[in-house]
Design an enzyme around this catalytic site. Structure first.
Site, PDB file in Angstrom:
ATOM      1  N   LYS A 119       0.467  -1.123   0.082  1.00 61.40           N
ATOM      2  CA  LYS A 119      -0.016  -0.296   0.033  1.00 61.40           C
ATOM      3  C   LYS A 119       0.900   1.353   0.422  1.00 61.40           C
ATOM      4  O   LYS A 119       0.770   2.197  -0.487  1.00 61.40           O
ATOM      5  CB  LYS A 119      -0.888   0.134   1.130  1.00 61.40           C
ATOM      6  CG  LYS A 119      -0.149  -0.141   2.874  1.00 61.40           C
ATOM      7  CD  LYS A 119      -1.970  -0.116   3.617  1.00 61.40           C
ATOM      8  CE  LYS A 119      -0.943  -0.366   4.691  1.00 61.40           C
ATOM      9  NZ  LYS A 119       0.014  -1.821   5.251  1.00 61.40           N
ATOM     10  N   ASN A 142      -0.910   7.373   6.417  1.00 62.96           N
ATOM     11  CA  ASN A 142      -0.471   6.115   7.273  1.00 62.96           C
ATOM     12  C   ASN A 142       1.053   6.385   6.129  1.00 62.96           C
ATOM     13  O   ASN A 142       1.961   5.792   7.172  1.00 62.96           O
ATOM     14  CB  ASN A 142      -1.064   4.464   7.041  1.00 62.96           C
ATOM     15  CG  ASN A 142      -0.035   3.772   8.532  1.00 62.96           C
ATOM     16  OD1 ASN A 142      -0.347   3.862   8.875  1.00 62.96           O
ATOM     17  ND2 ASN A 142       0.357   2.826   7.252  1.00 62.96           N
ATOM     18  N   HIS A 187      -1.019  -8.426  12.260  1.00 60.72           N
ATOM     19  CA  HIS A 187      -1.108  -7.621  13.296  1.00 60.72           C
ATOM     20  C   HIS A 187      -2.383  -8.210  13.939  1.00 60.72           C
ATOM     21  O   HIS A 187      -2.934  -8.474  14.588  1.00 60.72           O
ATOM     22  CB  HIS A 187      -1.964  -6.753  12.973  1.00 60.72           C
ATOM     23  CG  HIS A 187      -1.661  -5.875  12.356  1.00 60.72           C
ATOM     24  ND1 HIS A 187      -0.159  -4.846  12.675  1.00 60.72           N
ATOM     25  CD2 HIS A 187      -1.319  -5.157  10.795  1.00 60.72           C
ATOM     26  CE1 HIS A 187       0.711  -4.026  11.669  1.00 60.72           C
ATOM     27  NE2 HIS A 187      -0.372  -4.445  10.573  1.00 60.72           N
TER      28      HIS A 187
END
Length: 445
Positions: A119, A142, A187
């Site tokens: 990304k 981000n 995560h």
């Protein structure tokens, strides 16, 4: 400003770069707000930059402040499942993140990208090509500049990278186009499982006019029906796909050849997919991407992302320190061609991941696997060449004298670096063993 009519007490949870940008944004609104900051760290970064009149409570939670708040703005690093935040949610207090505040304020078109891997590259490249097309574009979220700081720039388009953490607290962001690139295990120390992780990612499509999805990864498809889906693929037929014409492989838009894949400076099959996404997003945003094809071909990638940072005596040094999960490292290894031996540096904090998926890819390569860090020993069973080192610099010190022309030393850890370094950038910049050219980003220290 209707949203703010009944808001007086605002509590920002978590300082640092994002929290500080939130505070400064709230101050710029010039509203009669009582702004307070809570950070459970004893000495939170950014506290010296807090504007006058903003109270800071550090070292633990201040439940009274949370109870008094009309609005709570959380840092992406704070999970919504945190008991103190859940108490606020159950009390009916509005809880948002910085991206939701951005959504309340933005008045120009926005493109957003999420996914487990790639990304950052897609976000940056989309912005670079858009700027080359004559569309003044700001890039952040981000990656790089916090989204709220971008609002200070005079631009025609925003391109944002959005993590699952940011999307958890975002509910009203309007997007001219959104992309969900891929989904792989990551995560798992924060989410209950892959379904929970995927659900957070899918929030990117809630207010998107066009939803760019990966035909090769059906997990990227939204569960909601009647959405405007735009598919890309490097393996199957799609609106944006790879085709072969007269023996040459091309990026294509609805079967129309756009650019030979050989013209891309970026290496690896995953970057062919990334280029297709860029074209798809810009087209959905109404931008003539053909004006920016030169920028697409000349783009060499982000720092810390499959970046050749040095070549000495025929040995390439590749920094892929942003590969903090298994899928990222697999992408780096896919289609890798080299004459000699690959010295692959892996290890760190595995975040509960299963590394066994790397074994087949390693089996196809002439590789020396150099494992280090807290979870480094979990890689030892993946390849006969695997050897454990306590630290990454120790591994480099041992293997670098063994290298010959045609070899490659690649840092693609498949783990986070928190056990040894503050972040993936300092994992490289603070190693005294690497070539001097790797140490050029001194500002990161």
């Amino acid at each position: 400003m209707e949203r703010w009519q009944h808001i007086k007490n605002v509590v920002v949870c978590g300082l640092g770069i994002t929290g500080l940008s939130v505070v400064k944004h709230l101050k710029r609104l010039e509203l009669p707000l009582n702004i307070r900051v809570i950070d459970t760290r004893d000495n939170p970064p950014g506290k010296e930059s807090l504007p006058d009149g903003v109270e800071l409570y550090s070292g633990s939670w201040n439940t009274q402040w949370l109870e008094d708040a009309d609005l709570v703005v959380t840092n992406p690093g704070i999970a919504l499942a945190t008991p103190e935040i859940q108490t606020v949610v159950k009390a009916g207090t509005t809880v948002v993140g910085d991206i939701e505040l951005f959504a309340w304020q933005v008045d120009k078109p926005v493109i957003a990208i999420t996914g487990s891997n790639g990304k950052s590259t897609v976000t940056d490249l989309t912005g670079v090509v858009a700027n080359a097309c004559g569309v003044k574009t700001a890039i952040g979220g981000n990656i790089g500049v916090p989204a709220l700081d971008l609002l200070e720039q005079e631009v025609d388009l925003y391109v944002l990278e959005l993590s699952s953490f940011q999307l958890e607290t975002t509910s009203s962001l309007p997007l001219v186009a959104a992309a969900f690139l891929n989904l792989s295990e990551d995560h798992m120390d924060r989410y209950e499982g892959m379904a929970d992780y995927r659900e957070a990612k899918l929030r990117i499509f809630e207010h998107a006019s066009a939803c760019v999805v990966n035909l090769d990864d059906k997990a990227t498809y939204p569960d909601s029906k009647n959405l405007n889906l735009v598919e890309f693929s490097v393996e199957n037929e799609a609106q944006f796909e790879v085709i072969t014409k007269d023996g040459v492989e091309w990026l294509s838009d609805n079967k129309l050849p756009i650019l030979p894949t050989s013209k891309l400076s970026l290496v690896g099959r995953h970057n062919v997919a990334n280029a297709l996404v860029v074209i798809a997003l810009l087209k959905q945003a109404g931008i003539d991407y053909r004006q920016g094809l030169e920028a697409l071909t000349s783009y060499t990638g982000l720092t810390h992302r499959c970046q050749v940072v040095a070549e000495k005596d025929g040995v390439k040094w590749v920094n892929d320190s942003k590969a903090t999960n298994v899928a990222s490292t697999l992408a780096a290894l896919s289609g890798l061609e080299l004459e000699g031996t690959l010295y692959l540096l892996v290890g760190g904090d595995g975040k509960g991941a299963d590394f066994s998926e790397l074994a087949p890819a390693l089996g196809n390569l002439n590789v020396q696997l150099c494992c280090y860090g807290a979870d480094g020993k979990e890689f030892l069973s993946l390849h006969p060449s695997a050897r454990y080192f306590s630290t990454m610099p120790e591994a480099i010190e041992v293997v670098s004298p063994q290298t010959q022309a045609g070899d490659m030393i690649m840092l693609s850890p498949a783990c986070a670096s928190f056990d040894q370094f503050p972040n993936f950038m300092l994992e490289v910049t603070r190693s005294p063993i690497l070539p001097a050219s790797i140490l050029k980003n001194r500002d990161l220290e």
